[in-house]
Each structure stands twice: as structure tokens, then as C-alpha cells.
Design an enzyme around this catalytic site. Structure first.
Site, PDB file in Angstrom:
ATOM      1  N   HIS A 179      40.610  42.221  38.438  1.00 42.24           N
ATOM      2  CA  HIS A 179      39.844  41.878  39.642  1.00 42.24           C
ATOM      3  C   HIS A 179      40.461  42.683  40.779  1.00 42.24           C
ATOM      4  O   HIS A 179      41.676  42.926  40.781  1.00 42.24           O
ATOM      5  CB  HIS A 179      40.007  40.417  40.052  1.00 42.24           C
ATOM      6  CG  HIS A 179      39.630  39.398  39.019  1.00 42.24           C
ATOM      7  ND1 HIS A 179      40.478  39.013  38.015  1.00 42.24           N
ATOM      8  CD2 HIS A 179      38.519  38.641  38.889  1.00 42.24           C
ATOM      9  CE1 HIS A 179      39.886  38.068  37.294  1.00 42.24           C
ATOM     10  NE2 HIS A 179      38.707  37.827  37.795  1.00 42.24           N
ATOM     11  N   ASP A 203      43.607  41.190  42.075  1.00 39.71           N
ATOM     12  CA  ASP A 203      44.812  41.194  41.228  1.00 39.71           C
ATOM     13  C   ASP A 203      45.748  42.345  41.556  1.00 39.71           C
ATOM     14  O   ASP A 203      46.939  42.281  41.254  1.00 39.71           O
ATOM     15  CB  ASP A 203      44.458  41.385  39.742  1.00 39.71           C
ATOM     16  CG  ASP A 203      43.489  40.362  39.210  1.00 39.71           C
ATOM     17  OD1 ASP A 203      43.450  39.253  39.758  1.00 39.71           O
ATOM     18  OD2 ASP A 203      42.789  40.686  38.232  1.00 39.71           O
TER      19      ASP A 203
END
Ligand code: XUL
Ligand code: CO
Length: 440
Positions: A101, A104
């Protein structure tokens, strides 16, 4: 660059009799199964979030795991260290793909411009490492669920400002995915659902989600994204009810809004069980609709009603999964992404590696078993035979959609007697599967 996981050697295949915890017992990357090396069938991927970000905190307690990798959390130095750790882990385990993501890979800054600059910077570094270590991005995605602004959803939000912010995040995440050659782009609608229908306009929300996806497809194709878009269904959690409830619901949604040519389904094992289905059921529904895209490989605990994201060890499940994948002709752009985390008390780096070994070996065994079931042929032959009455002229007419209700009724009246169909022989088939899977 200094080694991060110093206690863990490169993990190699040593075979079933090995007692070395840092060896594969079944995953032999180059072993040919049904004409292809294991690694090409399985296409394992590391999930950035669980592997490099998850620290074991839960609703009742603080972190138990150290994922600082020697840097201060929330800094760009930490973001770089996570890249180093991730590539070392993938190298040591022989994993060729990863997923992430946007949230992240860098700490969020105060402004969108600065966050995007950080994303550009870190993906330059990731790209460099990918080329050097021969790794690929299985899929990218935008985290549209953690920030409080998404509390009422992203595509399904009641706020047009939030909706635009989500669009901006998707735009950027797509650009990053294209920049590093990603094969897929996932929409997991974590907050796309409702808590109460008394404050919800369901039709309005679903149309807006579809518009956001349509805009993402248009933009993605314009900037050169040739991979697959995926919906990742999940019935509930965090929302009480999520719109992408299961595979069938998601396919109906995609078809209704004309998105089914660009989207496939990313099926997560634990999400299947949350929807009250088996993992195999979800895979089959996707496969028969030509929508089996990718898999989030994990396992839930059937005694619990939430998403435990365990590393898979149930070989019956992995066998059924790989059977479905083989029958569907294998992955194209997809693969097996370990959307899985070590249990909170399994809090060492060593546990992390051993968890991947467990998951990879479980899927390798699943693949070996599935190929054996297919090659044995008894199951397939049985299923074919089971429907053989439809091989008659009338049966064929029915299947081709050429029969009428009147002629079937007439046939039925003329038939001497209608007998009870043949036994489904379920227990026999299960014993065949046991015989093929478990050698005494
Ligand atoms: C949450 C989940 C996500 C998606 C990506 O249950 O599975 O991690 O895979 O957003
Ligand atoms: Co997932």
C-alpha cells in the site's frame, strides 16, 4: 549494506526428512510439476504491511515485535531500512514478488505534496533494488481505510472532499505501480460498506464506488498500466457490512457497472471464511466466471469470527486451492501473496522466516497434491460421468439453450419412470483424496 537478519541463513530446499527449521521440506523452486517449475506455478509474494510494518499490537495490547530495523520509526531512514529488510527477506526465502500500500512504504507527511515526494524518493530506491535483486511488484494499492478521513468510506463516503482525496491517492498509487512495473492494482474496500442502513444511501454509495473505479481504469490505461485491476472481496471487518461481500457479489457489481473487462478478483482465504464460504468455493466461483486473478494466501481460525491472517498450514485447503488454480490454467498476472502475519507471541525475526517457510511449504505440498489428483484422474472422471445423462440428444439441446419447457414436459410424461439419481459418492471421493495426499 549490513545484513539485518543475521541469524537466518539463505533458505534452501532440503527435502522432507530435513530437521533444519531454515530449510524447505517441500518447496523446491525448480522442480517441474505439470510442465512448469514450482516457482512459476506459485508466484509467491511478500506483503509489505504485515512483514515490514506489523508490530504485533492488537485491540488490547501494545507492540510485541521490533520492526525498526535499527532506525527510528516514522522517519525516511526507517522507510529505507524497511526496503533493505524486505529485499533481504525475499532473497533469503527465494520470493520474487511483493505487494504494498502507499502508506506502507513512507511515513505520511503534513502535506500531500511532501508525502508524494517521499513516495517518489522511496520508489526510486525500490526500483533500483528490484533491478538488482530481480524482484517484481505483484500489485500495488492505496490505503483508503486507516486515516480517520475515511471513517465513512472512500468511494462510499458522504464527503466529496474525502472522495477527491481518495481519488488523489489512487492516482498516485497507480503512477507508482506503473513506475515500478506492477502487474496488478487492488481495491480492497475496507471501509466501503455501512454500519447502519438508517443513515446510508446504498445505491448512491455503490454508484460512487463504481465511478471511482472507472476513473482509475481510465487513468491507469492512459498512463500505460496493462496489468489487472482487482477487487478483493471481504464480507465484514472493519465495517459491519462491506459491499464487496464475496466473489459472486463483486462480480455482479463489476458487471453491472461495466468494469468486468478490466477487473478480476483477488481472493483471500480468510475473507472467504468470513463470508461463510470455503476458500475453494470462492476460487471456483471466480474461475467459472473467468475472473480468477490473484490470491491473498493466508488462513483464518474457524473458531474465531475475525480476520486472523495466519500463515497457512492446512494442506487440505492449499491442495483445494492449487487444484482450482491448476484447473483454471494457472496464474497470468496474479500470484500467491502472503497477506499473513505471525501471531503476536511469535515475535522474533526467526519466527517471521519460519512462518514464510510454513506457508511456502504448505502451498508447495498443495501444488504437488493437486497435480497428483489431476494426473490420477479419478475425481475428474467421476464428475464427468456424474453428468453424463446430459450427453443424450435432449440433454445437449438443454445445454445449448435450444429446448423448450413444453418438449421437456412431453418427454417426461412419456418416460417410463424417473429414478433417483446415482449416488454422489462423496465419502469415496474423499478417500481417494486422502489416499493421494497422505502416503502411509
Ligand atoms: C485486509 C486485507 C488488505 C488487502 C489490501 O483484510 O486483506 O490487506 O489485502 O488492502
Ligand atoms: Co488481503
Amino acid at each position: 549494506m549490513s545484513e539485518i537478519f543475521k541469524n537466518v541463513p539463505k533458505v534452501r530446499y532440503e527435502g522432507q526428512n530435513s530437521t533444519n527449521p531454515y530449510a524447505f521440506k517441500f518447496y523446491d523452486a525448480e522442480r517441474i510439476i505439470m510442465g512448469k517449475p514450482m516457482k512459476e506455478h506459485l508466484r509467491f509474494a511478500m506483503a509489505w504491511w504485515h512483514t515490514l510494518c506489523f508490530t504485533g499490537s492488537d485491540m488490547f495490547g501494545s507492540p510485541t515485535m521490533d520492526k525498526s530495523f535499527g532506525a527510528e520509526c516514522g522517519t525516511m531512514e526507517h522507510a529505507y531500512k524497511k526496503v533493505d529488510a524486505g529485499f533481504e527477506l525475499m532473497d533469503k526465502l527465494g520470493i520474487e514478488y511483493f505487494c504494498f500500500h502507499d502508506a506502507d512504504i513512507v511515513p505520511q507527511a503534513d502535506t500531500i505534496a511532501e508525502t508524494n515526494r517521499r513516495l517518489d524518493e522511496i520508489t526510486d530506491y525500490i526500483k533500483e533494488k528490484m533491478e538488482k535483486h530481480n524482484k517484481k511488484l505483484l500489485w500495488g494499492t492505496a490505503n483508503l481505510f486507516s486515516s480517520p478521513i475515511y471513517m465513512n468510506g472512500a468511494g462510499s463516503t458522504n464527503s466529496v472532499d474525502v472522495y477527491c482525496r481518495a481519488a488523489g491517492q489512487i492516482k498516485k498509487a497507480l503512477e507508482l505501480t506503473v513506475k515500478i512495473g506492477g502487474l496488478g492494482f487492488v481495491f480492497w474496500g475496507g471501509r466501503e460498506g455501512y454500519e447502519s442502513l438508517w443513515n446510508t444511501d446504498m445505491k448512491f454509495e455503490q454508484e460512487n464506488i463504481a465511478s471511482l473505479m472507472r476513473m482509475a481504469v481510465d487513468y491507469g490505461r492512459r498512463i500505460g498500466f496493462r496489468g489487472d485491476f482487482y477487487i478483493e472481496p471481504k464480507a465484514k471487518e472493519p465495517m459491519k457490512h462491506q459491499y464487496d461481500f464475496d466473489v459472486a457479489t463483486s462480480i455482479a457489481f463489476l458487471r453491472r457497472y461495466g468494469l468486468d473487462k478490466d477487473f478480476k478478483i483477488n481472493i483471500e482465504a480468510n475473507h472467504a471464511t468470513l463470508a461463510g464460504h470455503t476458500f475453494q468455493h470462492e476460487l471456483r466461483v471466480a474461475a467459472i466466471n473467468g475472473m480468477l486473478g490473484s490470491i491473498d494466501a493466508n488462513q483464518g481460525d474457524l473458531l474465531l469470527g475475525w480476520d486472523t491472517d495466519e500463515f497457512p498450514y492446512n494442506v487440505y485447503e492449499t491442495t483445494a486451492c492449487m487444484y482450482e488454480v491448476l484447473k483454471a490454467g494457472g496464474f497470468k498476472n496474479g500470484g500467491l501473496n502472503f497477506d499473513a502475519k505471525t501471531r503476536r507471541p511469535s515475535n522474533t525475526y526467526e519466527d517471521l522466516f519460519i512462518s514464510f517457510i510454513l506457508g511456502m511449504d504448505s502451498f508447495a505440498l498443495g501444488l504437488i497434491n493437486a497435480a497428483r489428483i489431476i494426473e490420477d484422474g479419478r475425481i475428474d472422471a467421476f464428475v464427468k460421468e456424474r453428468y453424463s445423462s446430459f450427453e443424450s440428444e435432449l440433454g445437449r439441446k438443454i445445454r445449448e439453450g435450444k429446448a423448450t419447457l413444453e418438449e421437456l414436459a412431453e418427454y417426461s410424461e412419456k418416460a417410463v419412470s424417473v429414478t433417483v439419481p446415482d449416488s454422489g459418492r462423496q465419502e469415496y471421493l474423499l478417500s481417494v483424496i486422502n489416499q493421494l495426499m497422505l502416503k502411509g
